[in-house]
Write an enzyme that holds these catalytic residues in place. Sequence first.
Site, short mmCIF file in Angstrom:
data_model
loop_
_atom_site.label_atom_id
_atom_site.label_comp_id
_atom_site.label_asym_id
_atom_site.label_seq_id
_atom_site.Cartn_x
_atom_site.Cartn_y
_atom_site.Cartn_z
N PHE A 141 0.86 -1.18 0.00
CA PHE A 141 0.00 0.00 0.00
C PHE A 141 0.89 1.23 0.00
O PHE A 141 1.79 1.35 0.83
CB PHE A 141 -0.91 0.03 1.23
N ASP A 226 9.26 2.56 1.19
CA ASP A 226 8.10 3.25 1.73
C ASP A 226 8.08 2.99 3.23
O ASP A 226 7.67 1.92 3.68
CB ASP A 226 6.82 2.73 1.06
N LYS A 255 3.20 9.91 8.19
CA LYS A 255 2.49 9.51 9.42
C LYS A 255 3.05 10.07 10.73
O LYS A 255 2.61 11.13 11.14
CB LYS A 255 2.34 7.99 9.45
C1 PLP Z 1 -0.55 5.52 4.98
C2 PLP Z 1 0.43 5.05 4.00
C3 PLP Z 1 0.65 5.74 2.79
C4 PLP Z 1 -0.19 6.91 2.37
O1 PLP Z 1 -0.14 7.96 3.26
P1 PLP Z 1 -1.28 9.10 3.20
O2 PLP Z 1 -0.80 10.11 4.18
O3 PLP Z 1 -2.57 8.44 3.56
O4 PLP Z 1 -1.31 9.61 1.82
C5 PLP Z 1 1.65 5.29 1.96
N1 PLP Z 1 2.39 4.22 2.29
C6 PLP Z 1 2.21 3.53 3.43
C7 PLP Z 1 3.09 2.37 3.74
C8 PLP Z 1 1.21 3.91 4.32
O5 PLP Z 1 1.00 3.21 5.43
#
Ligand code: PLP
Length: 406
Positions: A141, A226, A255
Amino acid sequence: MAAKSVSETPSVPSDHLMSVYSRTPLAFERGEGSRLYTTDGEAYLDAMAGIAVNALGHANPKLVAALSAQAAKLWHVSNIFTIPQQTELAKVLTDATFADVVFFTNSGTEAIECAIKTARKYHWAKGEPERIDIIGFDGSFHGRTMAAVNASGNKAYLEGFGPPMPGFVQLPYGDHEALKAAIGPTTAAILIEPVQGEGGARSLPDSCLRALRQLCDEAGILLILDEVQCGLGRTGKLFAHEWAGVEPDIMAVAKALGGGFPVGACLATAKAASGMSVGSHGSTYGGNPLAMAVGLAAMAELNSPALLDHVSKVAGYLVQQIEGLKARFPDVVADIRGRGLLIGIKLHTPNREFMQHARDARLLIAGGGDNCVRLLPPLVLTLDEAREAIEKLEQACLAARAKIPA
Ligand SMILES: *Cc1c(COP(=O)(O)O)cnc(C)c1O
Protein backbone atom coordinates in the site's frame (compact mmCIF):
# COMPACT_ATOMS: atom_id res chain seq x y z
CA MET A 1 -16.09 -6.00 -14.57
CA ALA A 2 -19.18 -4.18 -15.89
CA ALA A 3 -19.85 -0.69 -14.65
CA LYS A 4 -22.43 -0.53 -11.90
CA SER A 5 -25.74 1.07 -12.91
CA VAL A 6 -26.35 4.31 -11.07
CA SER A 7 -29.95 5.29 -10.33
CA GLU A 8 -31.17 8.64 -11.72
CA THR A 9 -31.48 10.22 -8.29
CA PRO A 10 -28.74 8.81 -6.12
CA SER A 11 -29.39 9.16 -2.41
CA VAL A 12 -27.45 11.85 -0.57
CA PRO A 13 -25.61 10.52 2.48
CA SER A 14 -26.94 12.11 5.66
CA ASP A 15 -23.43 13.29 6.61
CA HIS A 16 -22.87 14.84 3.14
CA LEU A 17 -19.53 13.07 2.93
CA MET A 18 -18.47 11.11 -0.12
CA SER A 19 -19.25 7.53 0.78
CA VAL A 20 -15.70 6.18 0.62
CA TYR A 21 -15.44 5.08 4.26
CA SER A 22 -17.48 2.64 6.28
CA ARG A 23 -17.52 4.61 9.51
CA THR A 24 -18.56 3.63 13.00
CA PRO A 25 -20.71 6.26 14.78
CA LEU A 26 -18.03 6.55 17.47
CA ALA A 27 -16.76 10.15 17.73
CA PHE A 28 -14.02 11.49 19.97
CA GLU A 29 -13.72 14.87 21.59
CA ARG A 30 -10.26 14.84 23.08
CA GLY A 31 -7.22 12.69 23.69
CA GLU A 32 -4.38 12.44 26.13
CA GLY A 33 -1.43 10.10 25.69
CA SER A 34 -2.77 6.71 24.63
CA ARG A 35 -6.30 7.52 25.71
CA LEU A 36 -9.22 8.92 23.67
CA TYR A 37 -12.43 10.29 25.17
CA THR A 38 -15.88 10.50 23.58
CA THR A 39 -18.14 13.49 24.08
CA ASP A 40 -19.87 11.66 26.96
CA GLY A 41 -16.53 11.04 28.68
CA GLU A 42 -16.16 7.37 27.75
CA ALA A 43 -12.43 6.42 27.67
CA TYR A 44 -10.88 4.20 25.01
CA LEU A 45 -7.37 2.78 24.95
CA ASP A 46 -5.94 3.78 21.59
CA ALA A 47 -3.88 1.00 20.00
CA MET A 48 -4.22 2.33 16.46
CA ALA A 49 -3.05 5.92 16.87
CA GLY A 50 -4.84 7.21 13.77
CA ILE A 51 -3.02 4.49 11.77
CA ALA A 52 0.47 4.90 13.24
CA VAL A 53 0.24 8.70 13.23
CA ASN A 54 -0.06 9.78 16.88
CA ALA A 55 3.25 8.10 17.73
CA LEU A 56 3.88 10.48 20.62
CA GLY A 57 0.35 10.16 21.97
CA HIS A 58 -2.56 12.55 21.81
CA ALA A 59 -2.14 16.16 22.89
CA ASN A 60 1.57 15.65 23.47
CA PRO A 61 2.56 18.80 25.41
CA LYS A 62 5.74 19.36 23.37
CA LEU A 63 3.91 19.14 20.05
CA VAL A 64 1.08 21.32 21.33
CA ALA A 65 3.60 23.94 22.47
CA ALA A 66 5.49 23.87 19.15
CA LEU A 67 2.30 24.20 17.11
CA SER A 68 0.82 26.92 19.32
CA ALA A 69 4.00 29.00 19.32
CA GLN A 70 4.31 28.78 15.54
CA ALA A 71 0.57 29.43 15.03
CA ALA A 72 0.93 32.75 16.83
CA LYS A 73 3.80 33.82 14.54
CA LEU A 74 3.50 32.60 10.96
CA TRP A 75 1.39 29.88 9.37
CA HIS A 76 2.33 29.88 5.74
CA VAL A 77 4.55 31.46 3.15
CA SER A 78 5.25 30.35 -0.39
CA ASN A 79 8.10 27.99 -1.10
CA ILE A 80 9.68 30.72 -3.22
CA PHE A 81 10.84 32.13 0.13
CA THR A 82 13.37 30.60 2.46
CA ILE A 83 11.62 28.74 5.26
CA PRO A 84 14.29 28.37 7.96
CA GLN A 85 12.39 25.61 9.80
CA GLN A 86 12.44 23.58 6.57
CA THR A 87 16.20 23.81 6.37
CA GLU A 88 16.37 22.86 10.03
CA LEU A 89 14.14 19.77 9.70
CA ALA A 90 15.92 18.72 6.50
CA LYS A 91 19.18 18.82 8.44
CA VAL A 92 17.71 16.71 11.24
CA LEU A 93 16.39 14.13 8.75
CA THR A 94 19.54 13.97 6.64
CA ASP A 95 21.81 13.81 9.72
CA ALA A 96 19.76 10.84 10.95
CA THR A 97 19.66 8.95 7.64
CA PHE A 98 21.33 7.96 4.36
CA ALA A 99 19.73 10.97 2.67
CA ASP A 100 21.29 14.20 1.44
CA VAL A 101 18.16 16.06 0.42
CA VAL A 102 14.49 16.23 1.37
CA PHE A 103 11.26 17.34 -0.29
CA PHE A 104 8.41 18.05 2.14
CA THR A 105 4.84 17.02 1.39
CA ASN A 106 1.47 17.03 3.14
CA SER A 107 0.88 13.29 3.09
CA GLY A 108 2.41 9.89 2.58
CA THR A 109 1.04 9.43 -0.90
CA GLU A 110 2.60 12.71 -2.02
CA ALA A 111 5.94 11.54 -0.63
CA ILE A 112 5.55 8.37 -2.75
CA GLU A 113 4.59 10.49 -5.77
CA CYS A 114 7.77 12.52 -5.32
CA ALA A 115 9.82 9.33 -4.87
CA ILE A 116 8.53 7.87 -8.15
CA LYS A 117 9.10 11.12 -10.04
CA THR A 118 12.59 11.46 -8.57
CA ALA A 119 13.51 7.89 -9.65
CA ARG A 120 12.27 8.38 -13.21
CA LYS A 121 13.91 11.77 -13.53
CA TYR A 122 17.21 10.30 -12.33
CA HIS A 123 17.33 7.88 -15.26
CA TRP A 124 16.00 10.48 -17.69
CA ALA A 125 18.75 12.91 -16.72
CA LYS A 126 21.31 10.14 -17.18
CA GLY A 127 20.13 9.69 -20.76
CA GLU A 128 18.03 6.58 -20.13
CA PRO A 129 14.47 7.94 -20.46
CA GLU A 130 13.16 4.43 -21.23
CA ARG A 131 13.75 3.46 -17.60
CA ILE A 132 10.30 4.22 -16.19
CA ASP A 133 9.15 0.95 -14.59
CA ILE A 134 8.55 0.92 -10.87
CA ILE A 135 8.50 -2.64 -9.55
CA GLY A 136 6.07 -3.10 -6.64
CA PHE A 137 4.72 -6.05 -4.71
CA ASP A 138 1.49 -7.85 -3.87
CA GLY A 139 -0.15 -6.67 -0.69
CA SER A 140 1.62 -3.33 -0.73
CA PHE A 141 0.00 0.00 0.00
CA HIS A 142 1.50 3.31 -1.07
CA GLY A 143 -1.44 5.71 -0.81
CA ARG A 144 -4.25 6.86 -3.08
CA THR A 145 -2.93 9.12 -5.82
CA MET A 146 -3.08 7.60 -9.30
CA ALA A 147 0.63 6.77 -9.25
CA ALA A 148 0.41 5.29 -5.75
CA VAL A 149 -2.53 3.00 -6.54
CA ASN A 150 -0.84 1.92 -9.76
CA ALA A 151 2.36 1.23 -7.84
CA SER A 152 0.59 -0.96 -5.30
CA GLY A 153 -1.49 -2.64 -8.00
CA ASN A 154 -4.31 -3.45 -5.58
CA LYS A 155 -7.25 -4.23 -7.92
CA ALA A 156 -9.83 -2.90 -5.48
CA TYR A 157 -8.17 0.52 -5.49
CA LEU A 158 -7.68 0.60 -9.28
CA GLU A 159 -11.05 -0.57 -10.57
CA GLY A 160 -13.08 2.06 -12.36
CA PHE A 161 -10.29 4.61 -12.54
CA GLY A 162 -9.34 3.99 -16.13
CA PRO A 163 -6.68 1.81 -17.64
CA PRO A 164 -3.66 0.86 -15.53
CA MET A 165 -0.89 3.40 -16.01
CA PRO A 166 2.19 2.28 -17.91
CA GLY A 167 5.42 1.97 -15.98
CA PHE A 168 4.23 -0.12 -13.03
CA VAL A 169 5.01 -3.79 -12.52
CA GLN A 170 3.66 -5.99 -9.71
CA LEU A 171 5.37 -9.08 -8.41
CA PRO A 172 4.60 -11.62 -5.69
CA TYR A 173 5.94 -10.63 -2.28
CA GLY A 174 9.25 -12.25 -1.41
CA ASP A 175 9.86 -14.10 -4.72
CA HIS A 176 13.49 -13.30 -5.39
CA GLU A 177 13.69 -15.27 -8.66
CA ALA A 178 10.60 -13.56 -10.13
CA LEU A 179 12.15 -10.24 -9.21
CA LYS A 180 15.48 -11.02 -10.81
CA ALA A 181 13.69 -12.04 -14.00
CA ALA A 182 11.55 -8.88 -14.01
CA ILE A 183 14.43 -6.40 -13.89
CA GLY A 184 15.28 -5.21 -17.40
CA PRO A 185 16.27 -2.26 -19.56
CA THR A 186 13.07 -0.34 -18.73
CA THR A 187 13.30 -0.77 -14.95
CA ALA A 188 13.72 2.44 -12.95
CA ALA A 189 13.31 1.33 -9.36
CA ILE A 190 12.05 -1.17 -6.84
CA LEU A 191 9.48 0.19 -4.39
CA ILE A 192 8.80 -1.73 -1.18
CA GLU A 193 7.66 -1.35 2.42
CA PRO A 194 10.20 -3.01 4.77
CA VAL A 195 7.17 -3.94 6.86
CA GLN A 196 3.86 -3.95 5.00
CA GLY A 197 1.21 -1.97 6.85
CA GLU A 198 -2.25 -2.10 5.28
CA GLY A 199 -1.37 -5.35 3.53
CA GLY A 200 -1.36 -7.25 6.81
CA ALA A 201 1.81 -6.37 8.72
CA ARG A 202 4.11 -8.64 6.77
CA SER A 203 7.74 -7.99 7.65
CA LEU A 204 10.31 -8.43 4.90
CA PRO A 205 13.18 -10.61 6.16
CA ASP A 206 16.41 -8.61 6.56
CA SER A 207 18.17 -10.99 4.15
CA CYS A 208 15.55 -10.14 1.46
CA LEU A 209 16.10 -6.42 1.87
CA ARG A 210 19.86 -6.92 1.59
CA ALA A 211 19.29 -9.01 -1.56
CA LEU A 212 17.10 -6.23 -3.00
CA ARG A 213 19.84 -3.70 -2.38
CA GLN A 214 22.33 -5.92 -4.18
CA LEU A 215 19.99 -6.47 -7.14
CA CYS A 216 19.48 -2.73 -7.48
CA ASP A 217 23.22 -2.06 -7.37
CA GLU A 218 23.93 -4.71 -9.99
CA ALA A 219 21.21 -3.43 -12.33
CA GLY A 220 21.90 0.28 -11.79
CA ILE A 221 18.36 0.89 -10.58
CA LEU A 222 17.12 2.67 -7.47
CA LEU A 223 15.76 1.24 -4.25
CA ILE A 224 12.79 3.20 -2.93
CA LEU A 225 11.57 2.34 0.56
CA ASP A 226 8.10 3.25 1.73
CA GLU A 227 8.58 3.83 5.44
CA VAL A 228 5.45 5.96 5.76
CA GLN A 229 4.03 3.52 8.33
CA CYS A 230 6.97 1.42 9.57
CA GLY A 231 9.44 4.31 9.87
CA LEU A 232 10.14 6.84 12.60
CA GLY A 233 10.60 4.50 15.52
CA ARG A 234 7.71 2.11 15.02
CA THR A 235 9.88 -1.01 14.68
CA GLY A 236 12.30 -0.07 17.47
CA LYS A 237 14.82 1.52 15.10
CA LEU A 238 14.40 5.04 13.78
CA PHE A 239 13.86 3.45 10.34
CA ALA A 240 12.94 -0.17 9.66
CA HIS A 241 15.65 -0.66 7.04
CA GLU A 242 18.30 -0.12 9.72
CA TRP A 243 17.57 -3.68 10.94
CA ALA A 244 18.95 -5.03 7.66
CA GLY A 245 21.97 -2.74 7.66
CA VAL A 246 21.29 -1.46 4.14
CA GLU A 247 20.26 1.93 2.87
CA PRO A 248 17.81 2.94 0.15
CA ASP A 249 18.36 5.60 -2.51
CA ILE A 250 14.99 7.21 -1.87
CA MET A 251 12.57 6.92 1.06
CA ALA A 252 9.05 8.15 1.71
CA VAL A 253 8.02 9.02 5.26
CA ALA A 254 4.96 10.70 6.75
CA LYS A 255 2.49 9.51 9.42
CA ALA A 256 4.47 9.87 12.69
CA LEU A 257 6.49 12.81 11.35
CA GLY A 258 3.80 15.31 12.32
CA GLY A 259 2.24 13.28 15.14
CA GLY A 260 -1.15 14.18 13.65
CA PHE A 261 -0.27 17.37 11.81
CA PRO A 262 -0.26 16.53 8.08
CA VAL A 263 3.35 16.33 6.93
CA GLY A 264 5.36 13.92 4.83
CA ALA A 265 8.79 13.86 3.24
CA CYS A 266 10.64 12.30 0.36
CA LEU A 267 14.28 11.70 1.30
CA ALA A 268 16.95 10.97 -1.29
CA THR A 269 20.67 10.75 -1.84
CA ALA A 270 22.18 13.59 -3.86
CA LYS A 271 22.77 11.09 -6.66
CA ALA A 272 19.18 9.79 -6.76
CA ALA A 273 17.86 13.37 -6.70
CA SER A 274 20.27 14.57 -9.37
CA GLY A 275 17.53 14.83 -12.00
CA MET A 276 15.31 17.04 -9.87
CA SER A 277 16.01 20.63 -10.86
CA VAL A 278 14.21 23.96 -10.50
CA GLY A 279 10.63 23.51 -11.68
CA SER A 280 10.70 19.68 -11.60
CA HIS A 281 8.38 19.47 -8.63
CA GLY A 282 6.63 21.60 -6.05
CA SER A 283 3.89 21.99 -3.49
CA THR A 284 1.94 24.95 -2.18
CA TYR A 285 1.68 23.77 1.41
CA GLY A 286 4.52 21.24 1.56
CA GLY A 287 6.95 22.19 4.32
CA ASN A 288 5.09 25.23 5.57
CA PRO A 289 6.12 26.74 8.92
CA LEU A 290 3.31 25.06 10.91
CA ALA A 291 4.18 21.60 9.61
CA MET A 292 7.91 22.16 10.09
CA ALA A 293 7.52 23.40 13.68
CA VAL A 294 5.61 20.25 14.60
CA GLY A 295 7.96 18.01 12.59
CA LEU A 296 10.99 19.42 14.40
CA ALA A 297 9.37 18.85 17.80
CA ALA A 298 8.30 15.33 16.81
CA MET A 299 11.75 14.38 15.46
CA ALA A 300 13.40 15.57 18.67
CA GLU A 301 11.25 13.04 20.56
CA LEU A 302 11.29 10.18 18.03
CA ASN A 303 15.04 10.15 17.42
CA SER A 304 15.78 9.05 20.97
CA PRO A 305 17.51 5.80 22.01
CA ALA A 306 15.37 5.71 25.16
CA LEU A 307 12.13 5.81 23.15
CA LEU A 308 13.39 3.18 20.68
CA ASP A 309 14.34 0.89 23.60
CA HIS A 310 10.91 1.45 25.08
CA VAL A 311 9.30 0.45 21.76
CA SER A 312 11.24 -2.83 21.70
CA LYS A 313 10.38 -3.58 25.32
CA VAL A 314 6.65 -2.91 24.99
CA ALA A 315 6.51 -4.71 21.63
CA GLY A 316 8.28 -7.75 23.12
CA TYR A 317 5.78 -7.87 25.94
CA LEU A 318 2.76 -7.48 23.64
CA VAL A 319 3.90 -10.14 21.19
CA GLN A 320 4.67 -12.60 24.00
CA GLN A 321 1.21 -12.04 25.47
CA ILE A 322 -0.50 -12.30 22.08
CA GLU A 323 1.34 -15.64 21.59
CA GLY A 324 -0.39 -16.67 24.81
CA LEU A 325 -3.76 -15.60 23.40
CA LYS A 326 -3.02 -17.57 20.24
CA ALA A 327 -2.36 -20.68 22.35
CA ARG A 328 -5.61 -20.19 24.27
CA PHE A 329 -7.72 -19.11 21.29
CA PRO A 330 -6.42 -21.17 18.35
CA ASP A 331 -9.93 -20.96 16.87
CA VAL A 332 -9.66 -17.14 16.74
CA VAL A 333 -5.98 -16.19 16.34
CA ALA A 334 -4.25 -17.68 13.29
CA ASP A 335 -0.91 -15.89 13.13
CA ILE A 336 1.13 -13.05 14.62
CA ARG A 337 3.20 -10.83 12.34
CA GLY A 338 4.96 -7.54 11.97
CA ARG A 339 7.84 -5.85 13.70
CA GLY A 340 8.08 -3.70 16.81
CA LEU A 341 4.84 -1.84 17.49
CA LEU A 342 3.49 -2.66 14.04
CA ILE A 343 1.82 -5.86 15.15
CA GLY A 344 -0.50 -7.84 12.91
CA ILE A 345 -2.85 -10.51 14.19
CA LYS A 346 -4.26 -12.72 11.44
CA LEU A 347 -7.62 -14.09 12.48
CA HIS A 348 -9.82 -17.08 11.73
CA THR A 349 -12.90 -14.96 12.48
CA PRO A 350 -13.84 -11.83 10.45
CA ASN A 351 -11.44 -8.98 11.28
CA ARG A 352 -14.12 -6.25 11.04
CA GLU A 353 -16.17 -8.07 13.68
CA PHE A 354 -13.10 -8.47 15.86
CA MET A 355 -12.44 -4.70 15.68
CA GLN A 356 -15.98 -4.15 16.98
CA HIS A 357 -15.43 -6.67 19.80
CA ALA A 358 -12.29 -4.74 20.72
CA ARG A 359 -14.23 -1.45 20.64
CA ASP A 360 -16.87 -3.04 22.89
CA ALA A 361 -13.97 -3.65 25.32
CA ARG A 362 -12.93 0.02 24.85
CA LEU A 363 -9.85 -0.81 22.79
CA LEU A 364 -9.15 0.74 19.38
CA ILE A 365 -7.27 -1.37 16.85
CA ALA A 366 -6.81 -1.06 13.10
CA GLY A 367 -7.85 -3.45 10.36
CA GLY A 368 -5.57 -4.80 7.69
CA GLY A 369 -5.37 -6.97 4.61
CA ASP A 370 -5.38 -10.77 4.72
CA ASN A 371 -8.01 -10.73 7.51
CA CYS A 372 -5.61 -9.13 9.97
CA VAL A 373 -6.10 -6.60 12.70
CA ARG A 374 -3.19 -4.34 13.56
CA LEU A 375 -1.93 -2.92 16.80
CA LEU A 376 -0.25 0.42 16.07
CA PRO A 377 -0.29 2.09 19.47
CA PRO A 378 1.44 5.35 20.30
CA LEU A 379 5.13 4.53 20.80
CA VAL A 380 4.78 6.00 24.29
CA LEU A 381 2.28 3.29 25.34
CA THR A 382 3.27 2.29 28.88
CA LEU A 383 3.70 -1.31 30.05
CA ASP A 384 0.60 -0.89 32.23
CA GLU A 385 -1.37 0.24 29.20
CA ALA A 386 0.05 -2.70 27.23
CA ARG A 387 -1.24 -5.05 29.97
CA GLU A 388 -4.63 -3.39 29.74
CA ALA A 389 -4.59 -3.80 25.94
CA ILE A 390 -4.00 -7.54 26.36
CA GLU A 391 -6.92 -7.85 28.80
CA LYS A 392 -9.15 -6.08 26.30
CA LEU A 393 -7.86 -8.23 23.44
CA GLU A 394 -8.70 -11.29 25.53
CA GLN A 395 -12.27 -10.00 25.92
CA ALA A 396 -12.40 -9.52 22.14
CA CYS A 397 -11.14 -13.09 21.62
CA LEU A 398 -13.85 -14.42 23.95
CA ALA A 399 -16.53 -12.45 22.08
CA ALA A 400 -15.17 -13.67 18.72
CA ARG A 401 -15.15 -17.28 19.94
CA ALA A 402 -18.75 -16.96 21.16
CA LYS A 403 -19.81 -16.08 17.60
CA ILE A 404 -18.14 -19.09 15.96
CA PRO A 405 -20.94 -21.40 14.77
CA ALA A 406 -20.88 -24.71 16.68
C1 PLP B 1 -0.55 5.52 4.98
C2 PLP B 1 0.43 5.05 4.00
C3 PLP B 1 0.65 5.74 2.79
C4 PLP B 1 -0.19 6.91 2.37
O1 PLP B 1 -0.14 7.96 3.26
P1 PLP B 1 -1.28 9.10 3.20
O2 PLP B 1 -0.80 10.11 4.18
O3 PLP B 1 -2.57 8.44 3.56
O4 PLP B 1 -1.31 9.61 1.82
C5 PLP B 1 1.65 5.29 1.96
N1 PLP B 1 2.39 4.22 2.29
C6 PLP B 1 2.21 3.53 3.43
C7 PLP B 1 3.09 2.37 3.74
C8 PLP B 1 1.21 3.91 4.32
O5 PLP B 1 1.00 3.21 5.43
